[in-house]
Design an enzyme around this catalytic site. Sequence first.
Site, PDB file in Angstrom:
ATOM      1  N   CYS A  14       0.814  -1.225   0.000  1.00 47.03           N
ATOM      2  CA  CYS A  14       0.000   0.000   0.000  1.00 47.03           C
ATOM      3  C   CYS A  14       0.847   1.274   0.000  1.00 47.03           C
ATOM      4  O   CYS A  14       0.332   2.359  -0.254  1.00 47.03           O
ATOM      5  CB  CYS A  14      -0.947   0.001   1.185  1.00 47.03           C
ATOM      6  SG  CYS A  14      -2.029  -1.419   1.189  1.00 47.03           S
ATOM      7  N   HIS A  46      -3.208   7.105   2.560  1.00 42.92           N
ATOM      8  CA  HIS A  46      -3.635   5.811   2.013  1.00 42.92           C
ATOM      9  C   HIS A  46      -5.001   5.473   2.611  1.00 42.92           C
ATOM     10  O   HIS A  46      -5.213   5.576   3.819  1.00 42.92           O
ATOM     11  CB  HIS A  46      -2.597   4.744   2.377  1.00 42.92           C
ATOM     12  CG  HIS A  46      -3.089   3.357   2.149  1.00 42.92           C
ATOM     13  ND1 HIS A  46      -3.683   2.964   0.974  1.00 42.92           N
ATOM     14  CD2 HIS A  46      -3.095   2.268   2.964  1.00 42.92           C
ATOM     15  CE1 HIS A  46      -4.031   1.696   1.071  1.00 42.92           C
ATOM     16  NE2 HIS A  46      -3.689   1.252   2.270  1.00 42.92           N
ATOM     17  N   ASN A  58     -10.029  -0.339   0.350  1.00 41.97           N
ATOM     18  CA  ASN A  58      -8.568  -0.206   0.321  1.00 41.97           C
ATOM     19  C   ASN A  58      -8.060  -0.757  -1.017  1.00 41.97           C
ATOM     20  O   ASN A  58      -8.126  -1.959  -1.252  1.00 41.97           O
ATOM     21  CB  ASN A  58      -7.987  -0.994   1.506  1.00 41.97           C
ATOM     22  CG  ASN A  58      -6.464  -0.966   1.548  1.00 41.97           C
ATOM     23  OD1 ASN A  58      -5.812  -0.593   0.590  1.00 41.97           O
ATOM     24  ND2 ASN A  58      -5.915  -1.390   2.675  1.00 41.97           N
TER      25      ASN A  58
END
Length: 337
Positions: A118, A259, A289
Amino acid sequence: MSSAEHSVFIRAIGVHAPDRKLTNAELSKMVDTSDEWIKTRSGISERRIAAANENPSDMGAKAAAVALGRAGLTAADIDLLIVATMTPDVPFPSTACLLQAKLGLRRDIPCFDISAACSGFVYALQVATDMMRSGRYRRALVIGAEKLSSVVDWTDRTTCVLFGDGAGAVVLETTPTPHVGILGNLLGADGNNAELLHCVAGGSAAPATPDSISAGKHFLRMNGKEVFRHAVRVMAESCERVLAQCNVTSDQVAWFIPHQANIRILEAVASQLNVGMERFPFNLDRYGNTSAASIPLALEEAWREGKIKHGDLVLIVAFGSGLTWGATLLRWHEPSR
Ligand code: ACO
């Protein structure tokens, strides 16, 4: 000004998300969960799921085409391609090479992937910026593209509710104008905590076998509570460190683009930095996500909606499997529409 002093800025940004929306209500029919649990614990209402034949290189190529179109550039103008992904189309060759072919980029340019989960987009941004500051590359495409639906165990309610698919791309360009675009950045990693979020099979250490596949060892596994704890700490610290590096205070930052993992993580980071959530635009409610794609997806939306304006200070910050983390401070230069 020597080439080493070039500034690097985002000349254009583009995104692509698959059409298919998977809602919490649908997930509630697949595993023992509820819309209320998912929303309360994560802030997510729905996520996008790629079609079987829609891979990171396809989504990344579409996002890049939007960015190139907005910049009024063609494939021939790109001198460097970096793709951040934890879900490459295939183990090799790189998704960047597949994307190069799809976009028709030149053959005399470096094309490679970065694996930082990520944090991948922030890693790729820094690597591209440093390569460009050498003066050797004028324009780069940096792409975050993920198909997390392919590594999620759809019977594991503790993870399958959190992730989604998508892609985002930026065209970076050098300019002799000082103090625009990327002002400062930092990256970090802690491999001692690798097992907090990992996939144990499918690589060379444990190649896919009928047994490993039936045991679900090629799926993503996560210790959610520990990841949560680390995420809040490293994201807040990374913001503070990059602000100190650039001699800027959090009050001067117009927008924080973190993020997009979990709304509670974002709230905790905002609270640690003593910043109101109104300066943390988010879209995780609609995308979940999306790992390396999440920052460009959130950045593009905040810009397209007119939140981020020319001259604003924007701080992007990420954490991910590895563990990895990174932060970049930008002086926003209005990208081409
Ligand atoms: N629906 C209903 N109940 C659930 C679900 C679900 N989808 N998932 C877990 N539960 C249950 C658990 O089994 C547990 O039940 P128990 O008390 O009977 O054991 C209970 O809910 C509480 O579970 P917790 O894990 O304590 O819930 P928590 O509040 O910690 O939230 C979550 C879990 C959302 C995963 C949170 O820990 C989190 O967001 N962690 C960070 C994850 C993250 O950001 N990962 C991305 C990293 S970036 C990258 O590189 C990909």
